[in-house]
Design an enzyme around this catalytic site. Structure first.
Site, short mmCIF file in Angstrom:
data_model
loop_
_atom_site.label_atom_id
_atom_site.label_comp_id
_atom_site.label_asym_id
_atom_site.label_seq_id
_atom_site.Cartn_x
_atom_site.Cartn_y
_atom_site.Cartn_z
N VAL A 134 8.77 11.27 7.49
CA VAL A 134 8.18 10.42 8.54
C VAL A 134 6.67 10.56 8.53
CG1 VAL A 134 8.18 9.83 10.98
CG2 VAL A 134 10.22 10.84 9.96
N GLY A 189 -0.92 -2.63 -4.35
CA GLY A 189 0.13 -1.61 -4.43
C GLY A 189 0.55 -1.06 -3.06
N GLU A 192 5.68 -3.54 -1.67
CA GLU A 192 6.59 -3.68 -2.80
C GLU A 192 6.69 -5.16 -3.20
OE1 GLU A 192 8.27 -1.10 -4.10
OE2 GLU A 192 7.55 0.35 -2.63
N LYS A 207 12.27 5.55 10.28
CA LYS A 207 11.44 6.68 10.72
C LYS A 207 11.62 6.91 12.23
CE LYS A 207 8.11 5.62 7.12
NZ LYS A 207 6.89 4.85 6.82
#
Ligand SMILES: NC(=O)c1ccc[n+]([C@@H]2O[C@H](COP(=O)([O-])OP(=O)(O)OC[C@H]3O[C@@H](n4cnc5c(N)ncnc54)[C@H](OP(=O)(O)O)[C@@H]3O)[C@@H](O)[C@H]2O)c1
Length: 440
Positions: A134, A189, A192, A207
């Protein structure tokens, strides 16, 4: 020199390579602080490591992560392959099942199987450590599990996904569209190729589910999280937020309420100038309201360097013989959380309507809100396109007129009912935009 802690490392991607490099680079300093060296003695990796400078010559290569997890030549299994299924799940179970401690950064695995894995660890007297799962480098797991062990937490909320915060920051600062900013995030980057997991809010939900368990002593339950992503946020919302003194952030919020524990992920209006409101770019931040104090932690939530720092911190604990129960208490002490239904959520709301311009529309909106006892803090009818030298551009006369409402505290149910009635009245040209306001 005492015997080293022998590490078996599965996955030499972004995080795995950075962990191996840090352990090698800082071997002497870590040995001094942990009381003994920490050495990677075996690895499982499909590809060459992401960090091409890594020297793997002293490490055994074991193809199968499950075989590595059970290998008698290691003391700790480090899982950095990712994913909630095999080989991550099977290899972590294999290690814990023989009493071998595990360090992982895998939030997906923990969000789905965290309690079962914690039970397995306890049964076999092993540790399951997941500081890196997390908010990357932010030591939030330790803070909740140990630092705030004596506090009662009322609410925990924060920015847990750097990709979303980067996109919202760029949209706000450069007045770019969501699509343009997403494309940039992918080029750099930060996002995704398939960004759904991040921008849809699901990464934040994983998370948040873990944080909720640590904060409220409840079983991890990712399905109990109400999830909305940032795809619907437009420049019009960011501009209106600016004028009203807010910033829009994707927040994960877990909160004790009379109806149970509320867990929600959605775009949120937070006050400009608040700590959370000013967090920019890929940075993460987590605020905790406890009976003892309020606390905000901020820092890099991803990337090899930050995330490997958290993995290595867990390894140092294990090397030094420091072991804490996975969720700070026995798994049997975690209760099934009473899930607060989203309809009962209470708070302020930002509502942006595109209304057809005809007499009585404003009165219709005001009446429908009043029927649900919703009090309005402000109602702003925003002008249509203007001509360069003043006055309304006649070409925009047929366009719907934007109306922005800010409500005082009300319930989700009341807002949904009022909007359904307004839609039924036929005065809306588009689906309404609703953004919840969070006190920060
Ligand atoms: N990157 C971050 O900033 C960050 C932050 C916090 C937490 N995490 C978590 O850390 C974990 C790793 O993330 P990452 O970013 O390092 O991912 P990554 O760069 O994709 O690395 C994962 C590595 O595991 C390898 N792998 C997959 N299946 C394998 C198998 N059967 N045997 C051996 N190796 C295998 C992959 O090889 P292939 O590429 O060939 O499949 C890849 O090299 C994930 O759980 C992620 O959620 C990452």
């Amino acid at each position: 020199m005492p015997e080293p802690l022998r590490v078996g490392l599965a996955g030499l991607g972004t995080v795995g390579s950075a962990v191996a490099a840090m352990l090698d680079r800082s071997r002497a300093a870590l040995a001094e602080r942990a009381g003994r060296p920490i050495d990677v003695v075996a690895v499982a990796s499909k590809d060459p490591p992401k960090d091409a400078t890594l020297d793997l010559s002293k490490m055994r290569r074991i193809e199968d992560p499950v075989a590595l997890a059970r290998d008698p030549g290691i003391d700790v299994f480090v899982e950095l392959m990712g994913g909630e299924a095999d080989p991550a799940k099977g290899s972590v179970e294999a290690a814990l099942g023989i009493g071998r401690s595990v360090v992982t950064a895998n939030k997906a695995l923990l969000a789905r199987h965290g309690v079962a894995l914690a039970r397995l660890a306890e049964k076999h007297n092993a540790a399951l450590c997941f500081e890196a799962a997390v908010a990357g480098g932010i030591p939030i797991v330790k803070t909740l599990r140990e630092g705030l062990g004596g506090s009662r937490i009322a609410r925990i909320y924060g920015i847990l996904n750097g990709t979303c915060n980067y996109i919202l920051t760029r949209m706000h600062e450069e007045r770019l569209s969501f699509a343009e900013c997403l494309k940039d995030a992918q080029r750099l980057g930060y996002a995704e190729a398939d960004p759904t997991f991040d921008i849809g809010g699901f990464d934040t939900a994983h998370k948040l589910a873990i944080l909720t368990s640590l904060a409220f002593a409840t079983e991890v339950d990712a399905d109990a999280v109400h999830v909305e992503g940032i795809e619907s946020i437009s420049l019009a919302d960011l501009q209106a937020a600016d004028e009203l003194g807010y910033r829009v952030k994707l927040l994960g919020v877990a909160q004790r309420t009379e109806a149970g524990i509320e867990q929600r992920v959605h775009p949120t209006m937070v006050k400009q100038g608040s700590v959370i409101g000013e967090v920019e770019g890929v940075t993460n931040a987590i605020a905790i309201d406890a009976d003892t104090m309020g606390l905000t932690l901020m820092g890099p939530g991803a990337g090899g360097k930050a995330t490997s720092t958290a993995v290595v911190a867990d390894l140092m604990d294990l090397a030094g013989g420091r072991r804490v129960l996975s969720f700070g208490r026995p798994a049997s002490a975690l209760s099934k959380a009473e899930r607060a239904p989203m309809q009962r959520h209470e708070g302020g709301y930002y509502i942006r309507l595109a209304v057809v311009d005809r007499p009585g529309t404003a009165a219709t909106i005001a009446r429908r809100m009043a029927e649900q006892t919703i009090s309005l803090e402000s109602i702003v009818q925003r002008g249509r396109d203007r001509r360069p030298h003043g006055g309304e551009d006649p070409r925009s006369a047929d366009k719907p007129a934007p109306v922005v409402l800010i409500t005082y505290a009300t319930t989700e149910d009341a807002v949904r009912r009022a909007l359904a009635a307004i839609e039924h009245d036929g005065v809306l040209a588009e689906k309404p935009q609703v953004i919840r306001i969070e006190k920060s």
